[in-house]
Design a protein around this motif. Structure first.
Motif, mmCIF file in Angstrom:
data_model
loop_
_atom_site.group_PDB
_atom_site.id
_atom_site.type_symbol
_atom_site.label_atom_id
_atom_site.label_comp_id
_atom_site.label_asym_id
_atom_site.label_seq_id
_atom_site.Cartn_x
_atom_site.Cartn_y
_atom_site.Cartn_z
ATOM 1 N N UNK A 53 25.173 -3.011 37.708
ATOM 2 C CA UNK A 53 23.960 -3.379 38.433
ATOM 3 C C UNK A 53 23.430 -2.159 39.161
ATOM 4 N N UNK A 54 22.124 -2.084 39.244
ATOM 5 C CA UNK A 54 21.497 -0.963 39.946
ATOM 6 C C UNK A 54 20.239 -1.412 40.650
ATOM 7 N N UNK A 55 19.561 -0.458 41.228
ATOM 8 C CA UNK A 55 18.319 -0.748 41.929
ATOM 9 C C UNK A 55 17.241 -1.211 40.956
ATOM 10 N N UNK A 61 14.745 2.146 41.461
ATOM 11 C CA UNK A 61 15.663 2.244 40.331
ATOM 12 C C UNK A 61 14.953 2.662 39.058
ATOM 13 N N UNK A 62 15.757 3.102 38.097
ATOM 14 C CA UNK A 62 15.159 3.551 36.832
ATOM 15 C C UNK A 62 15.111 2.456 35.767
ATOM 16 N N UNK A 63 15.636 1.282 36.077
ATOM 17 C CA UNK A 63 15.609 0.168 35.137
ATOM 18 C C UNK A 63 16.708 0.209 34.087
ATOM 19 N N UNK A 64 17.588 1.234 34.153
ATOM 20 C CA UNK A 64 18.659 1.361 33.159
ATOM 21 C C UNK A 64 19.809 0.390 33.418
ATOM 22 N N UNK A 65 19.952 -0.064 34.652
ATOM 23 C CA UNK A 65 21.035 -0.980 35.008
ATOM 24 C C UNK A 65 20.457 -2.355 35.315
ATOM 25 N N UNK A 67 19.492 -5.611 37.287
ATOM 26 C CA UNK A 67 19.103 -5.890 38.673
ATOM 27 C C UNK A 67 19.883 -7.117 39.140
ATOM 28 N N UNK A 68 20.496 -7.023 40.312
ATOM 29 C CA UNK A 68 21.295 -8.134 40.833
ATOM 30 C C UNK A 68 20.464 -9.407 40.997
ATOM 31 N N UNK A 69 19.199 -9.263 41.366
ATOM 32 C CA UNK A 69 18.335 -10.434 41.506
ATOM 33 C C UNK A 69 18.106 -11.097 40.150
ATOM 34 N N UNK A 70 17.901 -10.284 39.109
ATOM 35 C CA UNK A 70 17.789 -10.842 37.754
ATOM 36 C C UNK A 70 19.089 -11.539 37.360
ATOM 37 N N UNK A 71 20.221 -10.940 37.729
ATOM 38 C CA UNK A 71 21.518 -11.527 37.392
ATOM 39 C C UNK A 71 21.692 -12.886 38.074
ATOM 40 N N UNK A 72 21.187 -13.020 39.295
ATOM 41 C CA UNK A 72 21.255 -14.305 39.989
ATOM 42 C C UNK A 72 20.454 -15.349 39.221
ATOM 43 N N UNK A 73 19.238 -14.988 38.815
ATOM 44 C CA UNK A 73 18.417 -15.922 38.040
ATOM 45 C C UNK A 73 19.048 -16.217 36.685
#
Length: 171
Positions: A53-55, A61-65, A67-73
């Motif tokens: 997970x990243x910013x 963030x660069x979008x390569x990792x 996103x924790x918020x996306x992971x929650x959804x």
């Protein structure tokens, strides 16, 4: 792989019986870990898969990792999808090509500390089911009500638990 109602009941019956007889055996503590890495990332190790997970790009963030918020959804979508499928099976409702979608509204001014008036976190989450089924509206209402009732992630988000934070300094 489709599990029919009788097969699902036979899988769950001994578990349910055991939990009724010994309720303490139903309490399971999940223990995912994460290792903080370079470039503001954290690799989680839940046991089944590893995710970095990243910013979010909206926070630099660069979008390569992930996103924790996306992971929650994604967790909400996965849990409601699995629960919906199990409940449909138990109720004898056939589902074909059903899709679950979630949308969440975040104002990143709160996350970045730009405005103290803006809360950190989701302001609103919308969950939508595209159901391809011959079920009646009454059956669908029951299906959705029971899905909400038994989905762990949905219930955790709607009835948040107390979170205890601790730390230790390691050499």
């Amino acid at each position: 792989m489709s599990v029919h109602a009788d097969a699902l009941k036979s899988l769950q019956a001994p578990l349910k019986a055991g939990y009724r007889e010994q309720p303490e055996t139903a309490l399971v503590t999940l223990r995912p870990r994460g290792r903080v890495g370079d470039n503001h990332t954290c690799k989680t190790e839940p046991g089944q898969a590893q995710v970095e997970a990243g910013l979010h790009p909206a926070t630099g963030g660069d979008g390569a990792s992930a996103c924790s918020a996306d992971m929650l959804l994604e967790s909400l979508v996965a849990c409601t999808g699995v629960t919906l499928s199990a409940v449909a099976t138990a109720l004898g409702i056939a589902l074909r090509g059903t899709t679950v979608r979630a949308e969440g509204d975040l104002d990143f001014r709160g996350t970045l500390g730009v405005s103290k008036d803006v809360p950190v976190g989701f302001a609103r989450i919308r969950l939508h089911f595209d159901l391809d089924t011959d079920a009646t509206e009454e059956q669908i209402a029951t299906l959705l009500r029971l899905t909400e009732r038994y989905c762990v992630i949905y219930q955790t988000l709607t009835n948040p638990p107390r979170i205890d934070i601790s730390h230790e300094t390691v050499p």
